[in-house]
Design a protein around this motif. Structure first.
Motif, PDB file in Angstrom:
ATOM      1  N   UNK A   7       0.258  -1.331   0.114  1.00  0.00           N
ATOM      2  CA  UNK A   7       0.334  -0.148  -0.114  1.00  0.00           C
ATOM      3  C   UNK A   7       0.725   1.503   0.041  1.00  0.00           C
ATOM      4  N   UNK A   8       2.234   1.034   0.290  1.00  0.00           N
ATOM      5  CA  UNK A   8       2.450   2.188   0.803  1.00  0.00           C
ATOM      6  C   UNK A   8       3.569   2.556  -0.718  1.00  0.00           C
ATOM      7  N   UNK A   9       4.307   1.669  -0.942  1.00  0.00           N
ATOM      8  CA  UNK A   9       4.484   2.136  -2.565  1.00  0.00           C
ATOM      9  C   UNK A   9       3.530   2.268  -3.470  1.00  0.00           C
ATOM     10  N   UNK A  10       2.612   2.085  -3.219  1.00  0.00           N
ATOM     11  CA  UNK A  10       1.901   1.962  -4.286  1.00  0.00           C
ATOM     12  C   UNK A  10       1.049   3.707  -4.693  1.00  0.00           C
ATOM     13  N   UNK A  11       1.620   3.587  -3.190  1.00  0.00           N
ATOM     14  CA  UNK A  11       0.743   5.207  -3.277  1.00  0.00           C
ATOM     15  C   UNK A  11       1.947   6.620  -2.555  1.00  0.00           C
ATOM     16  N   UNK A  12       2.928   7.026  -2.605  1.00  0.00           N
ATOM     17  CA  UNK A  12       4.765   6.663  -2.660  1.00  0.00           C
ATOM     18  C   UNK A  12       5.498   5.784  -3.378  1.00  0.00           C
ATOM     19  N   UNK A  13       6.003   5.937  -4.396  1.00  0.00           N
ATOM     20  CA  UNK A  13       7.068   5.175  -4.655  1.00  0.00           C
ATOM     21  C   UNK A  13       8.412   5.264  -4.270  1.00  0.00           C
ATOM     22  N   UNK A  14       8.253   6.897  -4.024  1.00  0.00           N
ATOM     23  CA  UNK A  14       9.991   7.162  -3.192  1.00  0.00           C
ATOM     24  C   UNK A  14       9.922   6.434  -2.284  1.00  0.00           C
ATOM     25  N   UNK A  15       9.609   5.189  -1.581  1.00  0.00           N
ATOM     26  CA  UNK A  15       9.438   4.675  -0.505  1.00  0.00           C
ATOM     27  C   UNK A  15      10.315   3.407  -1.141  1.00  0.00           C
ATOM     28  N   UNK A  16      10.570   3.001  -2.452  1.00  0.00           N
ATOM     29  CA  UNK A  16      12.024   1.970  -2.684  1.00  0.00           C
ATOM     30  C   UNK A  16      12.937   2.663  -2.772  1.00  0.00           C
ATOM     31  N   UNK A  17      12.948   3.553  -1.895  1.00  0.00           N
ATOM     32  CA  UNK A  17      14.679   4.146  -1.351  1.00  0.00           C
ATOM     33  C   UNK A  17      14.769   3.309  -0.498  1.00  0.00           C
ATOM     34  N   UNK A  18      14.350   2.898   0.362  1.00  0.00           N
ATOM     35  CA  UNK A  18      14.623   2.472   1.647  1.00  0.00           C
ATOM     36  C   UNK A  18      14.461   0.360   1.307  1.00  0.00           C
ATOM     37  N   UNK A  19      16.229  -0.074   1.522  1.00  0.00           N
ATOM     38  CA  UNK A  19      16.532  -1.538   1.035  1.00  0.00           C
ATOM     39  C   UNK A  19      15.095  -1.978   1.667  1.00  0.00           C
ATOM     40  N   UNK A  20      14.663  -1.891   2.526  1.00  0.00           N
ATOM     41  CA  UNK A  20      13.480  -2.819   3.666  1.00  0.00           C
ATOM     42  C   UNK A  20      12.502  -3.356   3.175  1.00  0.00           C
ATOM     43  N   UNK A  21      12.121  -1.786   2.755  1.00  0.00           N
ATOM     44  CA  UNK A  21      10.705  -1.611   1.767  1.00  0.00           C
ATOM     45  C   UNK A  21      11.305  -2.467   0.458  1.00  0.00           C
ATOM     46  N   UNK A  22      12.101  -2.830  -0.630  1.00  0.00           N
ATOM     47  CA  UNK A  22      12.741  -3.149  -1.148  1.00  0.00           C
ATOM     48  C   UNK A  22      12.484  -4.311  -1.100  1.00  0.00           C
ATOM     49  N   UNK A  23      13.459  -5.020  -0.108  1.00  0.00           N
ATOM     50  CA  UNK A  23      13.289  -6.236  -0.102  1.00  0.00           C
ATOM     51  C   UNK A  23      12.098  -7.298   0.090  1.00  0.00           C
ATOM     52  N   UNK A  24      11.082  -6.441   0.671  1.00  0.00           N
ATOM     53  CA  UNK A  24       9.676  -7.143   0.690  1.00  0.00           C
ATOM     54  C   UNK A  24       8.895  -7.026  -0.898  1.00  0.00           C
ATOM     55  N   UNK A  25       9.290  -5.769  -1.161  1.00  0.00           N
ATOM     56  CA  UNK A  25       8.468  -6.071  -2.746  1.00  0.00           C
ATOM     57  C   UNK A  25       9.252  -7.039  -3.123  1.00  0.00           C
ATOM     58  N   UNK A  26      10.760  -7.266  -3.527  1.00  0.00           N
ATOM     59  CA  UNK A  26      11.027  -8.059  -4.426  1.00  0.00           C
ATOM     60  C   UNK A  26      10.940  -9.639  -3.899  1.00  0.00           C
ATOM     61  N   UNK A  27      11.476 -10.107  -2.909  1.00  0.00           N
ATOM     62  CA  UNK A  27      10.795 -11.466  -2.058  1.00  0.00           C
ATOM     63  C   UNK A  27      12.915 -12.232  -2.455  1.00  0.00           C
ATOM     64  N   UNK A  28      12.402 -13.551  -2.618  1.00  0.00           N
ATOM     65  CA  UNK A  28      13.917 -14.196  -3.298  1.00  0.00           C
ATOM     66  C   UNK A  28      13.916 -14.762  -4.380  1.00  0.00           C
ATOM     67  N   UNK A  29      14.633 -14.955  -5.325  1.00  0.00           N
ATOM     68  CA  UNK A  29      14.786 -15.714  -6.450  1.00  0.00           C
ATOM     69  C   UNK A  29      14.657 -17.052  -6.313  1.00  0.00           C
ATOM     70  N   UNK A  30      12.389 -17.508  -7.304  1.00  0.00           N
ATOM     71  CA  UNK A  30      12.065 -18.928  -6.540  1.00  0.00           C
ATOM     72  C   UNK A  30      12.303 -19.897  -8.289  1.00  0.00           C
ATOM     73  N   UNK A  31      13.584 -19.694  -9.146  1.00  0.00           N
ATOM     74  CA  UNK A  31      13.868 -20.757  -9.887  1.00  0.00           C
ATOM     75  C   UNK A  31      12.932 -20.311 -11.033  1.00  0.00           C
ATOM     76  N   UNK A  32      13.412 -20.881 -12.511  1.00  0.00           N
ATOM     77  CA  UNK A  32      12.157 -21.362 -13.027  1.00  0.00           C
ATOM     78  C   UNK A  32      10.922 -21.643 -13.138  1.00  0.00           C
ATOM     79  N   UNK A  33      10.776 -22.954 -12.054  1.00  0.00           N
ATOM     80  CA  UNK A  33       9.724 -23.500 -11.341  1.00  0.00           C
ATOM     81  C   UNK A  33       8.838 -23.373 -10.395  1.00  0.00           C
ATOM     82  N   UNK A  34       9.763 -21.943  -9.813  1.00  0.00           N
ATOM     83  CA  UNK A  34       9.184 -21.664  -8.417  1.00  0.00           C
ATOM     84  C   UNK A  34       9.158 -22.599  -7.756  1.00  0.00           C
TER      85      UNK A  34
END
Length: 488
Positions: free
Chosen positions: A253-280
């Motif tokens: 909700x925060x990123x969709x309302x204010x994209x500048x929140x993506x400057x924060x590493x902890x926010x980007x980590x929750x948005x990005x998650x981790x790579x789950x591979x070609x089969x997920x």
């Protein structure tokens, strides 16, 4: 020596010593550079760390060696500097998408040696080009062709299959881009918002809208799998910022309302998650918003092409029945071990369970229960336990294993498992039912799972994932039914 020559010489040194015990410091010494400076230049120019490059080349070469006659997994693992077959298997599965025991020529990933070529090109940055890496559906392709409804739907199925092959790796690249600190300086925030919000999220919403319109047009003809509409609904909700994961809701909700929140590493980590591979299915430390989008994209594609896949997979046998079942609390009691391959040992096991008939549940069949203790298949070894489902709280014979099943999840990894599952029965050629070539496990496993994926039912992988072969005619005969854990 200039940096082009240095990197070329370093790559050649790595190629000549792939089977030796080398690291980034060893490589940097060959080009007379400090380790930190060399690693920085290597990563900036080639887009990969020295360690990742060595690992990728070794795993690529290892796969090719495993294709040779009489090759042994342990020998190849040791040759490419892995301490054990277990650590090699884990790394190999993460890289290739399947374990070394199932290596096939047409499935292995080939990571070729890098070469340095200097050119100056314009155009978009790599991050922006990520948008075009997704396998987008071309709405106007074949617009002028006169196609039947069945042919139009077949085109959608073909598109979905190709998207499933391509999109998973692009989502992982998106995760990697979001986690790359160098891509998120203040001067890049505005461009990155266009890339992510308009280039990816909005474009997926537009594609979903066009796909929905096409499906609604075809629906009266009866060719459309209804589950695809449920998958599209869920995908659109996530793309609109309404995450179903309560843990992620505030961040999304925060990123969709204010994209500048993506400057924060902890926010980007929750948005990005981790790579789950070609089969997920790779085990990950953090499941983020992009992971959910990846799953939603997959659900749309599965709903389109899985029914056709299931039909093709029934070669020499057929699905007699398929249903979803919710059971009350119960307990599975049994034993595992190599000795159970002996029919006499199994006979004694089931004789003991016969003598406990007062504790029988409604599921009275002999069963081979399979699970990974809540871990992903890339790290959790397979466990096969022979036994039966009994009533909850059934006394457990000394030296035996037991696993409790509850009607709802406790939210933890591993047992107790959830007593909700798909149940399929089969008839026909029993050897064909158990055929493994071309399947993730065997034909019964694949078909049961694929029916679930095609109907939009969630598999609780990996935390509460389990399956079971059911021996309707007793343990001395082939199993002809299958249970597959579900979230109902």
């Amino acid at each position: 020596m200039n940096w082009i020559e240095s990197l070329s010489r370093a790559i050649q040194y790595i190629e000549n010593h792939l089977t030796d015990d080398i690291n980034s410091e060893d490589v940097s010494k060959q080009v007379y550079s400090s380790s930190s400076h060399f690693q920085f230049i290597f990563h900036v120019v080639l887009g990969i760390t020295v360690g990742e490059y060595i690992r990728n080349r070794r795993l690529s070469c290892a796969a090719q060696e495993l294709m040779k006659p009489n090759s042994k997994i342990l020998d190849v693992a040791m040759r490419y500097r892995y301490d054990s077959s277990e650590s090699f298997s884990k790394a190999f599965t993460r890289f290739h998408g399947f374990p070394p025991s199932k290596v096939q020529q047409n499935k292995i990933k080939i990571f070729y040696p890098l070469s340095i070529n200097i050119s100056v090109q314009g155009g978009f940055s790599m991050s922006r080009r990520l948008i075009d890496e997704f396998y987008w559906r071309d709405t106007y392709e074949h617009e002028d062709e006169k196609l039947s409804n069945e042919e139009k739907y077949k085109r959608l199925i073909t598109w979905a299959g190709k998207a499933r092959e391509q999109n998973p790796n692009v989502f992982d690249a998106l995760t990697e881009w979001i986690l790359d600190n160098s891509q998120w300086s203040d001067d890049k925030i505005s461009e990155n918002e266009q890339i992510l919000m308009q280039g990816v999220f909005t474009r997926f919403k537009e594609q979903n809208a066009q796909l929905r319109a096409c499906l609604l047009e075809l629906e009266p003809s009866g060719v459309v799998n209804p589950a695809v509409f449920k998958a599209l609904d869920r995908f659109d909700e996530e793309l609109s910022g309404h995450s179903h994961d309560t843990r992620l809701q505030p961040v999304v909700t925060r990123v969709f309302s204010d994209f500048s929140a993506m400057r924060e590493r902890n926010i980007r980590e929750l948005i990005a998650g981790s790579k789950t591979g070609p089969t997920g299915t790779n085990t990950v430390e953090l499941y983020g918003y992009i992971n959910y989008l990846k799953d939603c994209d997959a659900a749309v594609q599965w709903a389109l092409f899985m029914p056709e896949v299931v039909t093709m997979q029934q070669n020499g046998f057929k699905v007699d029945s398929f249903e979803y079942i919710k059971k009350p609390a119960m307990r599975f009691i049994g034993r595992e071990g190599d000795e159970l391959s002996n029919i006499e040992v199994r006979r004694r096991l089931f004789k003991t369970l016969d003598e406990m008939s007062e504790f029988n549940s409604e599921l009275t069949y002999d069963v081979l229960f399979m699970h990974h203790y809540g871990l992903g298949v890339d790290i959790g070894p397979w466990h096969g336990v022979w036994g039966r489902f009994m009533k909850a709280e059934t006394p457990v014979p000394e030296g035996w294993l037991y696993f409790d099943f509850e009607p709802a999840s406790d939210g933890k990894v591993g047992p107790p498992y959830v007593s909700q599952f798909a149940y399929a029965t089969f008839s026909g050629d029993v050897e064909a039912m158990h055929r493994r070539e071309g399947f993730d496990s065997d034909a019964m496993y694949d078909i049961t799972r694929n029916i679930m994926l095609g109907s939009g039912v969630n598999i609780p992988y990996p935390e509460k994932y389990w399956t079971a072969e059911v021996f309707l005619n007793g343990y001395e005969n082939y199993s002809t039914a299958y249970m597959f854990s579900a979230e109902l």
